[in-house]
Design a protein around this motif. Structure first.
Motif, mmCIF file in Angstrom:
data_model
loop_
_atom_site.group_PDB
_atom_site.id
_atom_site.type_symbol
_atom_site.label_atom_id
_atom_site.label_comp_id
_atom_site.label_asym_id
_atom_site.label_seq_id
_atom_site.Cartn_x
_atom_site.Cartn_y
_atom_site.Cartn_z
ATOM 1 N N GLN A 177 0.823 -1.202 0.000
ATOM 2 C CA GLN A 177 0.000 0.000 0.000
ATOM 3 C C GLN A 177 0.861 1.258 0.000
ATOM 4 N N GLY A 178 1.995 1.197 0.702
ATOM 5 C CA GLY A 178 2.902 2.337 0.727
ATOM 6 C C GLY A 178 3.470 2.624 -0.646
ATOM 7 N N LEU A 179 3.872 1.571 -1.339
ATOM 8 C CA LEU A 179 4.415 1.743 -2.687
ATOM 9 C C LEU A 179 3.383 2.348 -3.622
ATOM 10 N N VAL A 180 2.129 1.901 -3.491
ATOM 11 C CA VAL A 180 1.066 2.443 -4.344
ATOM 12 C C VAL A 180 0.858 3.923 -4.050
ATOM 13 N N GLU A 181 0.846 4.295 -2.776
ATOM 14 C CA GLU A 181 0.687 5.701 -2.395
ATOM 15 C C GLU A 181 1.811 6.552 -2.972
ATOM 16 N N TRP A 182 3.049 6.073 -2.831
ATOM 17 C CA TRP A 182 4.201 6.860 -3.270
ATOM 18 C C TRP A 182 4.229 7.021 -4.790
ATOM 19 N N ILE A 183 3.978 5.921 -5.494
ATOM 20 C CA ILE A 183 3.995 5.977 -6.954
ATOM 21 C C ILE A 183 2.858 6.843 -7.485
ATOM 22 N N THR A 184 1.675 6.678 -6.893
ATOM 23 C CA THR A 184 0.533 7.495 -7.305
ATOM 24 C C THR A 184 0.801 8.973 -7.030
ATOM 25 N N ALA A 186 3.700 10.427 -6.931
ATOM 26 C CA ALA A 186 4.693 10.922 -7.883
ATOM 27 C C ALA A 186 4.055 11.208 -9.234
ATOM 28 N N ILE A 187 3.252 10.271 -9.723
ATOM 29 C CA ILE A 187 2.684 10.411 -11.065
ATOM 30 C C ILE A 187 1.564 11.457 -11.106
ATOM 31 N N VAL A 188 0.578 11.284 -10.223
ATOM 32 C CA VAL A 188 -0.581 12.184 -10.240
ATOM 33 C C VAL A 188 -0.230 13.539 -9.634
ATOM 34 N N GLY A 189 0.348 13.505 -8.432
ATOM 35 C CA GLY A 189 0.704 14.764 -7.777
ATOM 36 C C GLY A 189 1.697 15.574 -8.582
ATOM 37 N N GLY A 190 2.741 14.892 -9.064
ATOM 38 C CA GLY A 190 3.748 15.583 -9.861
ATOM 39 C C GLY A 190 3.196 16.097 -11.173
ATOM 40 N N GLY A 191 2.412 15.255 -11.863
ATOM 41 C CA GLY A 191 1.857 15.649 -13.154
ATOM 42 C C GLY A 191 0.872 16.797 -13.043
ATOM 43 N N VAL A 192 -0.042 16.701 -12.071
ATOM 44 C CA VAL A 192 -1.031 17.761 -11.894
ATOM 45 C C VAL A 192 -0.357 19.037 -11.385
ATOM 46 N N GLY A 193 0.588 18.876 -10.460
ATOM 47 C CA GLY A 193 1.301 20.046 -9.942
ATOM 48 C C GLY A 193 2.006 20.801 -11.039
ATOM 49 N N LYS A 194 2.694 20.083 -11.916
ATOM 50 C CA LYS A 194 3.389 20.709 -13.041
ATOM 51 C C LYS A 194 2.400 21.384 -13.987
ATOM 52 N N ALA A 195 1.292 20.714 -14.276
ATOM 53 C CA ALA A 195 0.289 21.271 -15.196
ATOM 54 C C ALA A 195 -0.339 22.540 -14.626
ATOM 55 N N VAL A 196 -0.673 22.509 -13.336
ATOM 56 C CA VAL A 196 -1.281 23.678 -12.711
ATOM 57 C C VAL A 196 -0.289 24.836 -12.659
ATOM 58 N N ALA A 197 0.955 24.539 -12.319
ATOM 59 C CA ALA A 197 1.984 25.579 -12.283
ATOM 60 C C ALA A 197 2.155 26.214 -13.657
ATOM 61 N N HIS A 198 2.112 25.406 -14.699
ATOM 62 C CA HIS A 198 2.240 25.913 -16.066
ATOM 63 C C HIS A 198 1.031 26.780 -16.410
ATOM 64 N N ALA A 199 -0.167 26.324 -16.012
ATOM 65 C CA ALA A 199 -1.382 27.089 -16.313
ATOM 66 C C ALA A 199 -1.382 28.424 -15.583
ATOM 67 N N LEU A 200 -0.817 28.434 -14.371
ATOM 68 C CA LEU A 200 -0.770 29.674 -13.584
ATOM 69 C C LEU A 200 0.490 30.472 -13.869
ATOM 70 N N LYS A 201 1.282 29.967 -14.821
ATOM 71 C CA LYS A 201 2.532 30.622 -15.219
ATOM 72 C C LYS A 201 3.496 30.762 -14.054
ATOM 73 N N ARG A 202 3.656 29.645 -13.324
ATOM 74 C CA ARG A 202 4.589 29.643 -12.207
ATOM 75 C C ARG A 202 5.755 28.702 -12.418
ATOM 76 N N SER A 203 5.862 28.135 -13.612
ATOM 77 C CA SER A 203 6.978 27.240 -13.888
ATOM 78 C C SER A 203 8.249 28.061 -14.097
#
Length: 203
Positions: A177-184, A186-203
């Motif tokens: 369960q820990g591995l699933v949390e960490w991988i999820t 990384a993929i979802v949190g990192g991907g959405v975080g990057k996308a939102v930062a780009h949309a808000l012009k914070r990259s």
């Protein structure tokens, strides 16, 4: 925050992420029971908030999540933290609320540090998405081992799992369960975080 518009935007972002955390909790999307623990995905909006709005936002979001976790302890909705609450309400509050608030703040500071050295301006998002749930696991389980390890409830789990010591107890409890949390994260949190930062012009 330079002016009132920045403050309003900041508060709006934090409020939106708080709403997401609460909706996830109310709809059951926040966590999936796995034995005595739960596989939680609430660290994803916390990580996104910490990346986009900073350490204070991360701490606030962690605080909100912590209170929902403490509510489960008080009501007995969580078997593990419910048992801990019967032993020590204050220590259970620190476990549920204190560790999550600290995780949110640390996530924000870690992201700021990584962003300064990440020339790709991408790795920092996925690394932070991974580290947020990892920190949550380490601090949460670390506090359990530090304060509650000798109690009958935990010793019963130790016996059931066949753990030979505190470290093995953590490893066997967290498991897949820990591995699933960490991988999820990384993929979802990192991907959405990057996308939102780009949309808000914070990259």
């Amino acid at each position: 925050m330079k002016n009132s518009n920045d403050k309003v935007r900041y508060l709006t972002e934090v409020a939106l992420l708080i709403a997401i955390i609460l909706v996830m909790k109310l709809t059951g999307l926040a966590s999936i029971p796995v034995g005595p623990l739960v596989m939680t995905f609430t660290m994803i909006p916390i990580a996104i908030g910490a990346m986009i709005s900073g350490p204070l936002a991360g701490a606030i979001l962690g605080l909100v999540f912590g209170f929902t976790s403490f509510y489960d302890a008080v009501t007995g909705a969580s078997l593990m933290t419910g048992a801990f609450f019967q032993l020590s309400p204050i220590s259970t509050f620190v476990l549920c609320v204190g560790t999550r608030t600290l995780v949110g703040a640390l996530t924000g500071w870690i992201f700021r540090g990584l962003k300064k050295i990440d020339k790709t301006d991408t790795v920092c998002y996925f690394a932070t998405g991974l580290l947020c749930p990892l920190l949550n696991t380490l601090l949460f389980m670390g506090y359990i081992v530090w304060f509650f390890y000798s109690c009958d409830y935990v010793q019963g789990l130790v016996s059931t799992l066949g753990a030979t010591g505190p470290i093995m107890f953590v490893v066997l409890s967290v498991g897949v369960q820990g591995l699933v949390e960490w991988i999820t994260g990384a993929i979802v949190g990192g991907g959405v975080g990057k996308a939102v930062a780009h949309a808000l012009k914070r990259s």
